[in-house]
Design an enzyme around this catalytic site. Structure first.
Site: not given
Ligand code: BES
Ligand code: MN
Ligand code: ZN
Length: 485
Positions: A262, A336
């Site tokens: 990230k 997931r």
């Molecule tokens: N924990 C994050 C989701 C999240 C992001 C929650 C920002 C709250 C604030 C999750 O693990 C994630 O990174 N999801 C990705 C999924 C994508 C790679 C398909 C997302 O939402 O970008």
């Molecule tokens: Mn994530």
């Protein structure tokens, strides 16, 4: 913070009275103290009853104060909850130690007393255990009584509110604790503390997670030296046939994104990626205290998502517990991965229904903000029950679809599924992925990415973890158990 049922005549530093706009009785409020009654009459023109408005009056016998608290138009429980939160904040800021909150007549005393006590307790939550300088001590003892009479339902309602406030505070604490402290083994230790009096706890370590053939969960955990844990808790009351509920909470104790790393901007907020876990652990804590007629299992897959030489990669194909092969597109779609193995595992016990809570997707934040959690599922009745629990608890949920195109979006050319369907409909494709693993078990998924934490310090909310989902789950569980709520 003590929250206690009491009588209108009990001694305390301040009396709190709730009134809507246009109240005609400010000249003759039902307060025993004549001087306070006169003070209210004199100040009547300055109090408008707006939601969140407070007016503090002095001059009672023994220095007692009267706080007028505005409710605004309606007298719904949530309105009273927020008005009570504003009143508690006003008293706390003035460092008054104790207060008696008078539940206004009308509606259901049980609902009203519960909402007011929750509002006070939630608003006064603080997380200062890691700071040497504590905020000065303010309101620490709140009493609740009816404005008139001594309704029989009030004491139980206040006691239940105290249990809820304790559970929500526990969930907020777990969320607010930093990732170097709130590790998977720390969460497991917190779960173990709850063992006894009807609660059994089992914890699986890395080797056991592998032995359970949870290949997706193990893949996420392999990039971190922090040891993962699968936490299992079981509570069972006699006569709970047909009331077997399983709760699953995402417990990513820190989400860097892994190799699909990230951006560093706000990455520290990814300590909150275990708020689903915190909510289901806290729900078990409340259930243990309230002892509803239920058979409740709680499952928490807990791990860090880190990049390292041993981390899982985009392109890897792993095998989940149920045999499904998953192509990893993004290592940042890790939630997931842990959840699919845990949902499959929970489904093996054949619960009557299963609910997971997860800070799963940024897409859900884009869709709903902090107004509601995204509610998905494969069972109309269960989704309906959660919508009603959302209304009862004022923890918003909003129905979202899993459509055939969403399921198609996560088909992989190399494996049975891929773990990311790309940007479009991100919350829906994540839910579609989970759905694949629950089989025929009635299941609902709450994407709490937008509601689990925030920076608003307002009403019942404090900056940081909100404890979202705890009151919603308890409302759902008590309704399932056939208890009143
Ligand atoms: N924990 C994050 C989701 C999240 C992001 C929650 C920002 C709250 C604030 C999750 O693990 C994630 O990174 N999801 C990705 C999924 C994508 C790679 C398909 C997302 O939402 O970008
Ligand atoms: Mn994530
Ligand atoms: Zn995550």
């Amino acid at each position: 913070m003590e929250l206690l049922p009491s009588r209108a005549s009990a001694r305390s530093d301040a009396l709190v009275i709730f009134r809507p706009p246009g109240s005609k009785d400010l000249g003759r409020l039902p307060v025993g103290d004549r001087a306070l009654r006169r003070a209210a009459a004199a100040a009547a023109k300055e109090f408008h009853g707006e939601r969140g408005e407070t007016l503090l009056l002095h001059g009672g016998a023994g220095g007692r104060r009267l706080l007028l608290a505005g409710t605004g138009g309606d007298q719904e429980p949530e309105t009273l909850r927020q008005a009570a939160a504003a009143a508690a904040r006003a008293l706390d800021a003035r460092r008054l130690r104790s207060a008696t909150f008078l539940v206004p007549p009308g509606g259901s005393t049980e609902e009203r007393a519960g909402a007011i006590a929750e509002g006070v307790g939630l608003a006064l939550y603080r997380f200062d255990r890691l700071q040497r300088k504590k905020r000065p001590r303010g309101l620490s003892r709140a009493l609740f009584a009816a404005e008139s009479g001594e309704p029989r339902e009030l004491p139980a309602a206040v006691r239940r509110a105290a249990v809820l406030v304790d559970a929500v505070s526990f969930a907020r604490d777990l969320g607010n604790l930093p990732p170097n402290m709130a590790t998977p083994s720390f969460l497991a230790a917190e779960a173990r503390k709850m063992a006894g009096r009807g609660v059994r706890v089992r914890v699986h370590d890395r080797a056991a997670i592998r032995r359970l053939r949870m290949g997706a969960f193990a893949a996420v955990a392999q990039g971190s030296e922090t040891e993962p844990r699968l936490i299992e808790m079981h509570y069972r009351a006699p006569g709970s046939r047909g009331r077997r509920v399983a709760l699953v909470g995402k417990g990513v104790t820190f989400d860097t994104g892994g190799i699909s790393i990230k951006p560093s901007q706000s990455m520290e907020e990814m300590k909150f990626d275990m708020c689903g876990a915190a909510a289901v652990l806290a729900a078990m804590r409340a259930v243990k205290a309230l002892r509803p007629r239920l058979d409740l299992s709680v499952y928490v897959p807990a791990a860090d998502n880190m990049p390292s030489g041993s981390a899982y990669r985009p392109g890897d194909i792993v095998r989940a517990r149920d045999g499904t092969t998953i192509e990893v597109i993004s290592t940042d779609a890790e939630g997931r991965m842990l959840l699919c193995d845990t949902l499959a595992y929970a489904a093996e016990r054949k619960p009557d229904c299963m609910i997971d809570l997860a800070t799963l997707t940024g897409a859900c934040v884009v869709a709903l903000g902090d107004a509601a959690a995204g509610l998905f599922g494969n069972d109309r009745k269960l989704v309906g029950e959660l919508e009603r629990a959302g209304q009862a608890s004022a923890e918003g949920v909003w129905p979202m679809p899993i459509l055939p195109p969403h399921e198609k979006q996560i088909q992989s050319p190399y494996a049975d599924l891929k773990n990311s369907g790309g940007r479009n409909a991100g919350a829906c494709t994540a839910a579609a992925f989970l759905k694949h693993f629950v089989g025929s078990t009635p299941w609902a998924h709450l994407d709490i990415a937008g509601t689990a934490w925030g920076d608003r310090d307002e009403g019942t909310r404090r900056k940081g973890a909100t404890g979202y989902g705890v009151r919603l789950l308890v409302a759902f569980l008590l309704a399932r158990a056939g208890a009143k709520r």
